[in-house]
Design a protein around this motif. Structure first.
Motif, PDB file in Angstrom:
ATOM      1  N   PHE A  24       0.759  -1.271  -0.069  1.00 45.66           N
ATOM      2  CA  PHE A  24      -0.004   0.033   0.096  1.00 45.66           C
ATOM      3  C   PHE A  24       0.866   1.260   0.041  1.00 45.66           C
ATOM      4  O   PHE A  24       0.337   2.351  -0.131  1.00 45.66           O
ATOM      5  CB  PHE A  24      -0.964  -0.109   1.234  1.00 45.66           C
ATOM      6  N   ALA A  25       2.010   1.090   0.229  1.00 41.66           N
ATOM      7  CA  ALA A  25       2.984   2.256   0.131  1.00 41.66           C
ATOM      8  C   ALA A  25       3.001   2.854  -1.202  1.00 41.66           C
ATOM      9  O   ALA A  25       3.070   4.043  -1.417  1.00 41.66           O
ATOM     10  CB  ALA A  25       4.538   1.997   0.564  1.00 41.66           C
ATOM     11  N   GLN A  26       2.736   2.209  -2.224  1.00 41.00           N
ATOM     12  CA  GLN A  26       2.719   2.605  -3.725  1.00 41.00           C
ATOM     13  C   GLN A  26       1.355   3.267  -4.121  1.00 41.00           C
ATOM     14  O   GLN A  26       1.560   4.108  -4.996  1.00 41.00           O
ATOM     15  CB  GLN A  26       3.042   1.293  -4.682  1.00 41.00           C
ATOM     16  N   SER A  56      -7.617  -1.614  -9.159  1.00 41.76           N
ATOM     17  CA  SER A  56      -7.116  -3.220  -9.099  1.00 41.76           C
ATOM     18  C   SER A  56      -5.725  -2.962  -9.723  1.00 41.76           C
ATOM     19  O   SER A  56      -4.745  -3.651  -9.264  1.00 41.76           O
ATOM     20  CB  SER A  56      -7.941  -4.277  -9.623  1.00 41.76           C
ATOM     21  N   LYS A  57      -5.648  -2.388 -10.889  1.00 42.14           N
ATOM     22  CA  LYS A  57      -4.442  -2.528 -11.789  1.00 42.14           C
ATOM     23  C   LYS A  57      -3.428  -1.399 -10.890  1.00 42.14           C
ATOM     24  O   LYS A  57      -2.214  -1.719 -11.027  1.00 42.14           O
ATOM     25  CB  LYS A  57      -4.679  -1.954 -13.057  1.00 42.14           C
ATOM     26  N   VAL A  58      -3.836  -0.304 -10.459  1.00 47.71           N
ATOM     27  CA  VAL A  58      -3.068   0.607  -9.660  1.00 47.71           C
ATOM     28  C   VAL A  58      -2.415  -0.055  -8.368  1.00 47.71           C
ATOM     29  O   VAL A  58      -1.199   0.131  -8.324  1.00 47.71           O
ATOM     30  CB  VAL A  58      -3.878   1.713  -9.112  1.00 47.71           C
ATOM     31  N   GLN A  59      -2.955  -0.902  -7.602  1.00 50.13           N
ATOM     32  CA  GLN A  59      -2.786  -1.598  -6.825  1.00 50.13           C
ATOM     33  C   GLN A  59      -1.591  -2.800  -7.205  1.00 50.13           C
ATOM     34  O   GLN A  59      -0.430  -2.905  -6.658  1.00 50.13           O
ATOM     35  CB  GLN A  59      -3.553  -2.255  -5.582  1.00 50.13           C
ATOM     36  N   SER A  60      -1.827  -3.472  -8.152  1.00 47.80           N
ATOM     37  CA  SER A  60      -1.105  -4.183  -8.988  1.00 47.80           C
ATOM     38  C   SER A  60       0.438  -3.689  -9.290  1.00 47.80           C
ATOM     39  O   SER A  60       1.472  -4.193  -9.017  1.00 47.80           O
ATOM     40  CB  SER A  60      -1.493  -5.010 -10.066  1.00 47.80           C
ATOM     41  N   LEU A  61       0.330  -2.580  -9.944  1.00 49.77           N
ATOM     42  CA  LEU A  61       1.363  -1.936 -10.308  1.00 49.77           C
ATOM     43  C   LEU A  61       2.355  -1.495  -8.985  1.00 49.77           C
ATOM     44  O   LEU A  61       3.553  -1.626  -9.147  1.00 49.77           O
ATOM     45  CB  LEU A  61       1.130  -0.697 -11.316  1.00 49.77           C
ATOM     46  N   GLU A 106       7.064  -6.678 -17.048  1.00 53.81           N
ATOM     47  CA  GLU A 106       5.658  -6.833 -16.355  1.00 53.81           C
ATOM     48  C   GLU A 106       5.290  -5.539 -15.778  1.00 53.81           C
ATOM     49  O   GLU A 106       3.903  -5.035 -15.977  1.00 53.81           O
ATOM     50  CB  GLU A 106       5.892  -7.804 -15.088  1.00 53.81           C
ATOM     51  N   GLN A 107       6.132  -4.819 -15.383  1.00 56.23           N
ATOM     52  CA  GLN A 107       5.853  -3.127 -14.774  1.00 56.23           C
ATOM     53  C   GLN A 107       5.143  -2.487 -15.917  1.00 56.23           C
ATOM     54  O   GLN A 107       4.197  -1.673 -15.672  1.00 56.23           O
ATOM     55  CB  GLN A 107       6.939  -2.737 -13.887  1.00 56.23           C
ATOM     56  N   ILE A 108       6.040  -2.558 -16.975  1.00 54.20           N
ATOM     57  CA  ILE A 108       5.364  -1.616 -18.269  1.00 54.20           C
ATOM     58  C   ILE A 108       4.029  -1.984 -18.680  1.00 54.20           C
ATOM     59  O   ILE A 108       3.261  -1.276 -18.954  1.00 54.20           O
ATOM     60  CB  ILE A 108       6.542  -1.812 -19.253  1.00 54.20           C
ATOM     61  N   GLY A 109       3.927  -3.167 -18.628  1.00 51.83           N
ATOM     62  CA  GLY A 109       2.746  -3.709 -19.074  1.00 51.83           C
ATOM     63  C   GLY A 109       1.566  -3.291 -18.131  1.00 51.83           C
ATOM     64  O   GLY A 109       0.410  -2.842 -18.590  1.00 51.83           O
ATOM     65  N   LEU A 110       1.824  -3.422 -16.888  1.00 58.95           N
ATOM     66  CA  LEU A 110       0.833  -2.843 -15.870  1.00 58.95           C
ATOM     67  C   LEU A 110       0.611  -1.425 -15.914  1.00 58.95           C
ATOM     68  O   LEU A 110      -0.561  -0.872 -15.961  1.00 58.95           O
ATOM     69  CB  LEU A 110       1.153  -3.330 -14.140  1.00 58.95           C
TER      70      LEU A 110
END
Length: 200
Positions: A24-26, A56-61, A106-110
């Motif tokens: 959750f820091a992100q 959901s994608k924000v938290q995944s990234l 993976e991060q670029i995809g998210l």
């Protein structure tokens, strides 16, 4: 034995708290819930659905990016701007996510998915009631949500050339168009200029 067991529990508890904090820091949890609540209370129920996908994608990234403070800042800025109605600023932050240095594939995809969903949210919010454009708007929103950008381009062109756009709508749809189809408006403008020449 009891002492060692207790200390083991303490270590596990501290470790779990650390994992939760890193996730959750992100993406600031209060910004996530504030944005979701605002979207779900809107008269357009579609906004709540898109907002859920976006957060959901924000938290995944955020989780995938670990301690990347640049990503955290842009995610928070995107959510804050969307919640406050600053849609243009939100798109600017969201579109810059994928270009942050040293991201993994993976991060670029998210990051791209976050940008797509933020765009879908902005289009739905600002253009769903545009006269005669409901079909095109639905196509753009659904294409962005599913990541099928090419499918959105003809409809995007139609909305960009809609004569009933307000100045704010023109600015928003143009920034989305420049992101996904750079040069489309210039090509359309050149074609219109040609059509105005005698003999065309």
């Amino acid at each position: 034995m009891k002492k060692s067991f207790a200390s083991l529990l303490t270590i596990i508890a501290v470790s779990l708290c650390g994992v939760t904090n890193n996730v959750f820091a992100q993406a600031d949890a209060s910004l996530v819930s504030g944005f979701l609540n605002a979207a779900k209370s809107a008269s357009d129920s579609q906004l709540g659905t898109i907002a859920s996908e976006l957060t959901s994608k924000v938290q995944s990234l955020g989780a995938a990016a670990g301690a990347n403070s640049t990503i955290a800042s842009k995610l928070d800025s995107t959510l804050k701007s969307l919640t406050g109605g600053a849609d243009s600023a939100a798109l600017t932050s969201a579109f810059k996510l994928a270009s942050v240095a040293k991201l993994t594939p993976e991060q670029i995809g998210l990051a791209k998915q976050v940008g797509n969903l933020a765009s879908a949210y902005v289009v739905q919010k600002n253009f769903a009631s545009l006269d005669g454009a409901q079909g095109d708007v639905a196509t753009i929103v659904n294409s962005l949500r599913s990541g099928k950008i090419k499918d959105a381009l003809p409809s995007l062109k139609n909305v960009v050339s809609n004569a009933k756009l307000s100045d704010t709508q023109k600015q928003l749809i143009t920034s989305i168009e420049e992101k996904y189809a750079p040069g489309l408006s210039k090509a359309s403008g050149a074609l219109d200029s040609v059509k105005k020449l005698p003999g065309f």
